[in-house]
Design a protein around this motif. Structure first.
Motif, PDB file in Angstrom:
ATOM      1  N   VAL A 352      14.499  67.730  46.143  1.00  0.00           N
ATOM      2  CA  VAL A 352      15.233  68.765  46.921  1.00  0.00           C
ATOM      3  C   VAL A 352      16.648  68.200  47.262  1.00  0.00           C
ATOM      4  CG1 VAL A 352      15.320  70.133  48.687  1.00  0.00           C
ATOM      5  CG2 VAL A 352      13.140  69.823  47.909  1.00  0.00           C
ATOM      6  N   VAL A 353      17.664  69.064  46.877  1.00  0.00           N
ATOM      7  CA  VAL A 353      19.113  68.309  46.806  1.00  0.00           C
ATOM      8  C   VAL A 353      19.517  69.227  48.196  1.00  0.00           C
ATOM      9  CG1 VAL A 353      21.147  68.378  46.039  1.00  0.00           C
ATOM     10  CG2 VAL A 353      19.366  67.697  44.564  1.00  0.00           C
ATOM     11  N   PRO A 354      19.888  68.818  49.298  1.00  0.00           N
ATOM     12  CA  PRO A 354      20.687  69.695  50.236  1.00  0.00           C
ATOM     13  C   PRO A 354      22.003  70.148  50.001  1.00  0.00           C
ATOM     14  CG  PRO A 354      19.915  67.432  51.143  1.00  0.00           C
ATOM     15  CD  PRO A 354      19.954  67.294  49.606  1.00  0.00           C
ATOM     16  N   PRO A 359      28.676  68.512  46.629  1.00  0.00           N
ATOM     17  CA  PRO A 359      29.998  67.888  46.437  1.00  0.00           C
ATOM     18  C   PRO A 359      30.069  66.597  46.194  1.00  0.00           C
ATOM     19  CG  PRO A 359      30.071  69.667  47.911  1.00  0.00           C
ATOM     20  CD  PRO A 359      28.724  69.259  47.924  1.00  0.00           C
ATOM     21  N   ALA A 360      29.243  65.698  46.993  1.00  0.00           N
ATOM     22  CA  ALA A 360      29.499  64.241  46.868  1.00  0.00           C
ATOM     23  C   ALA A 360      28.927  63.830  45.459  1.00  0.00           C
ATOM     24  CB  ALA A 360      28.689  63.738  47.997  1.00  0.00           C
ATOM     25  N   GLY A 382      27.955  59.772  35.741  1.00  0.00           N
ATOM     26  CA  GLY A 382      27.637  60.943  34.920  1.00  0.00           C
ATOM     27  C   GLY A 382      28.013  62.261  35.454  1.00  0.00           C
ATOM     28  N   LEU A 383      28.130  62.633  36.404  1.00  0.00           N
ATOM     29  CA  LEU A 383      28.920  64.018  36.952  1.00  0.00           C
ATOM     30  C   LEU A 383      30.221  63.823  37.098  1.00  0.00           C
ATOM     31  CD1 LEU A 383      26.145  65.713  39.330  1.00  0.00           C
ATOM     32  CD2 LEU A 383      26.324  65.985  36.981  1.00  0.00           C
ATOM     33  N   SER A 384      30.708  62.480  37.451  1.00  0.00           N
ATOM     34  CA  SER A 384      32.074  62.299  37.560  1.00  0.00           C
ATOM     35  C   SER A 384      32.771  62.507  36.152  1.00  0.00           C
ATOM     36  CB  SER A 384      32.428  60.849  38.065  1.00  0.00           C
ATOM     37  OG  SER A 384      31.977  60.812  39.260  1.00  0.00           O
ATOM     38  N   ILE A 385      32.109  61.982  35.240  1.00  0.00           N
ATOM     39  CA  ILE A 385      32.690  62.003  33.860  1.00  0.00           C
ATOM     40  C   ILE A 385      32.580  63.544  33.246  1.00  0.00           C
ATOM     41  CG2 ILE A 385      32.268  61.371  31.431  1.00  0.00           C
ATOM     42  CD1 ILE A 385      31.530  58.816  32.596  1.00  0.00           C
TER      43      ILE A 385
END
Length: 434
Positions: A352-354, A359-360, A382-385
């Protein structure tokens, strides 16, 4: 019931200044017209009919007052008239003169107000138009500052577009001071971003050399005939640590490179990219017990094929690694939306992702929770790229938590024009095979 909005959402400074100038001019014109009307009306009111009489002075009065004149009336033929006839004639003449005065007063007032009002409206409109032109010329430097700031803010990545300057020429006034201050600020920001990118690239290149040398030494020690099982096990652990550091450095290089301007854009079909990435990540998904579902339809965009492949690869890899383990799933889809943009959507099962943590996740070295170490799941880039590559292509990234756990990440990109599509597909195939 929602009524249509008749007024604009905001009134520009140019319009406000024009309204102020025009309003002040109309108020001054109304005051001038009212003053002129009051003076003219007062002058007409003072002009009353007068009757001139001739006569002999009478005897002096007892109280010392001036002697009263005795009035003598004559008819047209020179004969004297009775007093009653004379008074009747004078009354008729006075009535006629008052009628003429009223007619003249009404005509003059109507002419003054009508013609004066028309002249005031015409001159007021001309003054407002002239004020609009003058205000536009005075505010032109501010528009230039605003346009430059908007172009910088609309840059697809941080630091992109900071090379632009206003370089305003003109009189040394407050507007020029504002433009020069803005140029100095942008120049300092541009230098700061360039220094940051150069540092990341140089540091990554410098760190890659010792890692490569360390890997070679460990492999050499492991393949010696005299190497014991403990040495081989230690070597495997060191190689795994070395591999994690290499992934971190490669991610930093890619992150720094994705911030650069894409000079050559070619058509790319995201369906081909998705199929290629799913095939690449199939062994890792099989080892983790994750099922990858592919729903790819034609979705043409423009850009760098290798960067777009890295974008999709990071999303799929992130979905596989941050999952529930055996029995988990990852869904990869691409499509063309009704608004003319194309999108890639990757959803996965998982913890589960709050919502406040989402955003972080797009910040470098950030993961779910407090873990900030390089682990087997990756370096946290990964998501920054993904975000950097999407912005470099004029797109945007959104993420939302799934009910029951997991995350759904959607990347929206501009659609490709209809020209040169076959050339882009051939270019992508050549890059993939190379």
């Amino acid at each position: 019931m929602n009524l249509p909005r008749l007024l604009p959402r905001r009134v520009t400074l140019r319009a406000r200044l024009t309204l102020i100038y025009g309003g002040l001019f109309l108020v001054a014109g109304l005051v001038l017209l009212g003053t002129t009307y009051a003076l003219f009306n007062q002058q007409l009111t003072r002009s009353a009919p007068k009757v001139l009489t001739l006569g002999k002075p009478g005897p002096p009065a007892a109280d010392g007052e001036a002697p009263k004149r005795q009035m003598v009336f004559f008819s047209k033929n020179g004969e004297s008239m009775t007093r009653a006839d004379a008074e009747s004639l004078m009354a008729d003449a006075e009535s006629w003169m008052r009628e003429q005065q009223a007619t003249l007063h009404e005509a003059a007032t109507t002419s003054l107000l009508t013609l004066g009002g028309i002249a005031l409206v015409v001159v007021g409109g001309a003054a407002a138009g002239f004020g609009w032109l003058v205000t536009g010329r005075m505010l032109a430097p501010l528009h230039r500052v605003t346009d430059t700031a908007r172009r910088i803010a609309a840059a697809p990545a941080a630091g992109r577009g900071l090379h632009e300057r206003i370089a305003l020429r003109g009189p040394d006034d407050e507007v020029k001071d504002l433009a020069d201050t803005f140029d100095i600020m942008v120049e300092r920001l541009d230098g700061s971003f360039d220094g940051q990118r150069r540092f990341v690239a140089n540091a990554s290149h410098e760190l890659r050399t010792p890692l490569t040398l360390g890997r070679a030494l460990v492999e050499l020690a492991m393949h010696r005939k005299s190497a014991s099982e403990d040495v081989k096990q230690l070597g495997e652990n060191l190689l795994e640590i070395n591999s994690r550091h290499e992934r971190l450095i490669n991610g930093l290089l890619l992150l720094a490179g994705s911030e650069n301007e894409i000079t050559e854009r070619l058509p790319v079909d995201l369906a081909d990219v998705v199929g290629h990435v799913v095939a690449q990540t199939a062994p890792e998904a099989a080892r983790a017990g994750i099922t990858v579902h592919e729903q790819a339809v034609e979705a043409l965009t423009t850009g760098d094929a290798l960067l777009l492949e890295r974008l999709v690869h990071n999303l799929v890899e992130n979905g596989i690694r941050h999952n529930t383990g055996k029995g988990g799933w990852v869904r990869v889809a691409c499509r063309t939306r009704d608004d003319g943009r194309v999108e890639v959507e990757v959803g996965n099962s998982g913890p589960v992702v709050p919502p406040y943590e989402v955003p972080a996740l797009f910040e470098p070295f950030r993961r779910l929770g407090a873990d900030r170490l390089v682990t087997a799941k990756g370096a946290g880039l990964g998501l920054s790229i993904v975000r950097s590559v999407a912005r470099a292509h004029g797109g945007e990234v959104t993420a939302r938590p799934r009910e029951g756990g997991g995350l759904t990440v959607t990347v929206a990109l501009p659609a490709c024009p209809d020209e040169d599509q076959e050339q882009g597909q051939r270019q992508y195939i050549q890059c993939s095979n190379g």
